[in-house]
Design a protein around this motif. Structure first.
Motif, short mmCIF file in Angstrom:
data_model
loop_
_atom_site.label_atom_id
_atom_site.label_comp_id
_atom_site.label_asym_id
_atom_site.label_seq_id
_atom_site.Cartn_x
_atom_site.Cartn_y
_atom_site.Cartn_z
N LEU A 58 0.83 -1.19 0.00
CA LEU A 58 0.00 0.00 0.00
C LEU A 58 0.87 1.25 0.00
O LEU A 58 2.10 1.18 0.04
CB LEU A 58 -0.93 -0.02 1.22
CG LEU A 58 -1.78 -1.28 1.39
CD1 LEU A 58 -2.63 -1.19 2.66
CD2 LEU A 58 -2.67 -1.52 0.17
N ILE A 59 0.23 2.40 -0.04
CA ILE A 59 0.96 3.68 -0.05
C ILE A 59 1.68 3.86 1.28
O ILE A 59 1.13 3.61 2.35
CB ILE A 59 -0.03 4.84 -0.29
CG1 ILE A 59 -0.67 4.72 -1.68
CG2 ILE A 59 0.67 6.19 -0.16
CD1 ILE A 59 -1.77 5.72 -1.92
N ASP A 60 2.93 4.33 1.21
CA ASP A 60 3.68 4.64 2.43
C ASP A 60 3.02 5.81 3.17
O ASP A 60 2.50 6.74 2.54
CB ASP A 60 5.12 5.04 2.09
CG ASP A 60 5.94 3.89 1.55
OD1 ASP A 60 5.49 2.73 1.66
OD2 ASP A 60 7.04 4.15 1.03
N THR A 61 3.06 5.77 4.48
CA THR A 61 2.67 6.94 5.27
C THR A 61 3.95 7.60 5.78
O THR A 61 4.88 6.92 6.23
CB THR A 61 1.76 6.56 6.45
OG1 THR A 61 2.26 5.40 7.09
CG2 THR A 61 0.35 6.29 5.96
N ILE A 62 3.98 8.92 5.68
CA ILE A 62 5.24 9.67 5.89
C ILE A 62 5.03 10.80 6.87
O ILE A 62 4.01 11.50 6.83
CB ILE A 62 5.75 10.20 4.53
CG1 ILE A 62 6.16 9.00 3.66
CG2 ILE A 62 6.91 11.17 4.71
CD1 ILE A 62 6.55 9.36 2.26
N LEU A 63 6.02 10.96 7.75
CA LEU A 63 6.00 12.03 8.74
C LEU A 63 7.30 12.84 8.63
O LEU A 63 8.39 12.29 8.79
CB LEU A 63 5.88 11.45 10.15
CG LEU A 63 5.87 12.47 11.30
CD1 LEU A 63 4.60 13.31 11.26
CD2 LEU A 63 6.00 11.76 12.64
N PRO A 64 7.21 14.13 8.32
CA PRO A 64 8.42 14.97 8.30
C PRO A 64 9.00 15.13 9.70
O PRO A 64 8.26 15.26 10.68
CB PRO A 64 7.91 16.32 7.78
CG PRO A 64 6.59 16.02 7.15
CD PRO A 64 6.02 14.87 7.90
N LEU A 65 10.32 15.12 9.80
CA LEU A 65 11.01 15.28 11.08
C LEU A 65 11.69 16.65 11.16
O LEU A 65 12.73 16.79 11.80
CB LEU A 65 12.02 14.15 11.27
CG LEU A 65 11.44 12.73 11.25
CD1 LEU A 65 12.55 11.70 11.41
CD2 LEU A 65 10.37 12.55 12.32
N PHE A 66 11.14 17.63 10.48
CA PHE A 66 11.70 18.98 10.46
C PHE A 66 10.56 19.97 10.35
O PHE A 66 9.41 19.60 10.09
CB PHE A 66 12.65 19.15 9.25
CG PHE A 66 11.92 19.10 7.94
CD1 PHE A 66 11.51 20.27 7.31
CD2 PHE A 66 11.62 17.89 7.33
CE1 PHE A 66 10.82 20.23 6.11
CE2 PHE A 66 10.93 17.84 6.13
CZ PHE A 66 10.53 19.01 5.52
N LEU A 67 10.87 21.23 10.51
CA LEU A 67 9.88 22.30 10.35
C LEU A 67 10.36 23.27 9.28
O LEU A 67 11.54 23.62 9.22
CB LEU A 67 9.68 23.06 11.67
CG LEU A 67 9.05 22.28 12.83
CD1 LEU A 67 9.04 23.14 14.09
CD2 LEU A 67 7.65 21.82 12.48
N PHE A 68 9.44 23.69 8.43
CA PHE A 68 9.76 24.73 7.47
C PHE A 68 9.90 26.06 8.21
O PHE A 68 9.32 26.28 9.27
CB PHE A 68 8.64 24.89 6.43
CG PHE A 68 8.55 23.76 5.44
CD1 PHE A 68 9.57 23.55 4.52
CD2 PHE A 68 7.45 22.93 5.40
CE1 PHE A 68 9.50 22.52 3.60
CE2 PHE A 68 7.35 21.90 4.48
CZ PHE A 68 8.39 21.70 3.59
N LYS A 69 10.68 26.95 7.61
CA LYS A 69 10.71 28.33 8.07
C LYS A 69 9.92 29.18 7.07
O LYS A 69 9.56 28.70 6.00
CB LYS A 69 12.16 28.83 8.19
CG LYS A 69 12.92 28.20 9.34
CD LYS A 69 14.19 28.97 9.63
CE LYS A 69 14.82 28.47 10.93
NZ LYS A 69 16.01 29.29 11.30
N LYS A 70 9.64 30.41 7.43
CA LYS A 70 8.89 31.29 6.53
C LYS A 70 9.69 32.55 6.26
O LYS A 70 10.22 33.18 7.18
CB LYS A 70 7.52 31.62 7.11
CG LYS A 70 6.50 30.52 6.92
CD LYS A 70 5.09 31.03 7.12
CE LYS A 70 4.07 29.96 6.75
NZ LYS A 70 2.70 30.46 6.90
N ARG A 71 9.73 32.92 4.99
CA ARG A 71 10.35 34.18 4.59
C ARG A 71 9.26 35.24 4.51
O ARG A 71 8.07 34.95 4.61
CB ARG A 71 11.04 34.02 3.23
CG ARG A 71 12.11 32.92 3.21
CD ARG A 71 12.90 32.96 1.92
NE ARG A 71 13.70 34.18 1.85
CZ ARG A 71 14.92 34.28 2.36
NH1 ARG A 71 15.48 33.26 2.97
NH2 ARG A 71 15.60 35.39 2.25
N GLN A 72 9.66 36.48 4.31
CA GLN A 72 8.70 37.57 4.20
C GLN A 72 7.92 37.45 2.90
O GLN A 72 8.36 36.84 1.94
CB GLN A 72 9.42 38.91 4.27
CG GLN A 72 10.10 39.20 5.60
CD GLN A 72 10.80 40.55 5.60
OE1 GLN A 72 10.97 41.18 4.55
NE2 GLN A 72 11.18 41.02 6.78
#
Length: 249
Positions: free
Chosen positions: A231-245
């Motif tokens: 079946l389709i893999d389930t995925i969890l990111p282990l990081f956080l995006f940052k936001k630019r202006q």
């Protein structure tokens, strides 16, 4: 503290789609080393860059520089005799990249272009998946239903089903490339990947005959003592995006 720069995520995606990942790595090294935004790039500085980047020939270095000059990311000022390194905001603006998400890189991570690209692609779609679930209250994929549980639900802790076929279509890359990027991000501990399998298949040959009449890809694997659908893999990111202006209007 190790210097860190926030790189627009579209830069990694564009480099993957257009095949300039190594040149992007070289550009990121310039951004990290020359934080003031300018560099002489004389013979001594080029030699240092070649040692840092493990570039074996000056011809390759000049090819990378030529690429960056052509892109407009390096501009030579004949009066000061310095190269001006374009800002990420300038690159975003010239490409009309409205998305504010960025990925932090430093001297320890900037060479991991494939891993970072994989993390960005899967991490962004993980966030998008749970945004859609929240909007619709539930989403069904291949027999599995994903519910938005409560206003206090934390999607950052919940894996999402992300198919390499779907990712390939969205980002114009092959499923094989999408799989390699995922594995690279997994290797560098940027993603957590859960393999999923269906119930036991009692008669593998009969099922394979039926699949001949089905144009959808279905993989049958032998695991846990029997044949099952992968079946389709389930995925969890282990990081956080940052936001630019936001870009100026």
């Amino acid at each position: 503290m190790t210097p860190e720069i926030s790189v627009p995520i579209q830069l990694f995606i564009d480099a993957q789609q257009k095949g300039y990942a190594k040149k992007l790595q070289f550009f990121l090294s310039l951004k990290l080393i020359y934080r003031c935004g300018k560099a002489k790039l004389d013979d001594g500085e080029l030699l240092f860059l070649e040692l840092t980047e493990e570039i074996s020939s000056r011809k390759t270095t000049l090819k990378y520089l030529g690429f960056l000059v052509k892109k407009g990311w390096l501009r030579y000022n004949s009066r000061t005799r310095y190269y001006i390194i374009k800002s990420f905001e300038g690159i975003r603006e010239e490409n009309s990249w409205e998305t504010r998400h960025s990925f932090p890189v430093d001297f320890d991570s900037y060479r991991n272009i494939k891993a970072i690209t994989g993390a960005i692609i899967y991490g962004y779609l993980h966030k998008d998946f749970w945004r859609k679930v929240r909007r619709k209250k539930s989403v069904q994929i291949k027999g599995s239903t994903y519910h938005f549980l409560s206003p206090h639900f934390n999607y950052r802790e919940a894996p999402a089903p992300l198919s390499v076929l779907g990712i390939g279509n969205i980002f114009q890359i092959s499923p094989a490339t999408a799989s390699r990027l995922k594995n690279s991000a997994l290797k560098h501990k940027l993603l957590e990947v859960q393999k999923n399998y269906g119930a036991l298949i009692p008669n593998k040959k009969a099922v394979e005959v039926c699949l001949d009449y089905n144009d959808k890809p279905n993989n049958i694997v032998f695991i846990e003592g029997g044949y099952r659908f992968q079946l389709i893999d389930t995925i969890l990111p282990l990081f956080l995006f940052k936001k630019r202006q936001k870009l100026k209007t």
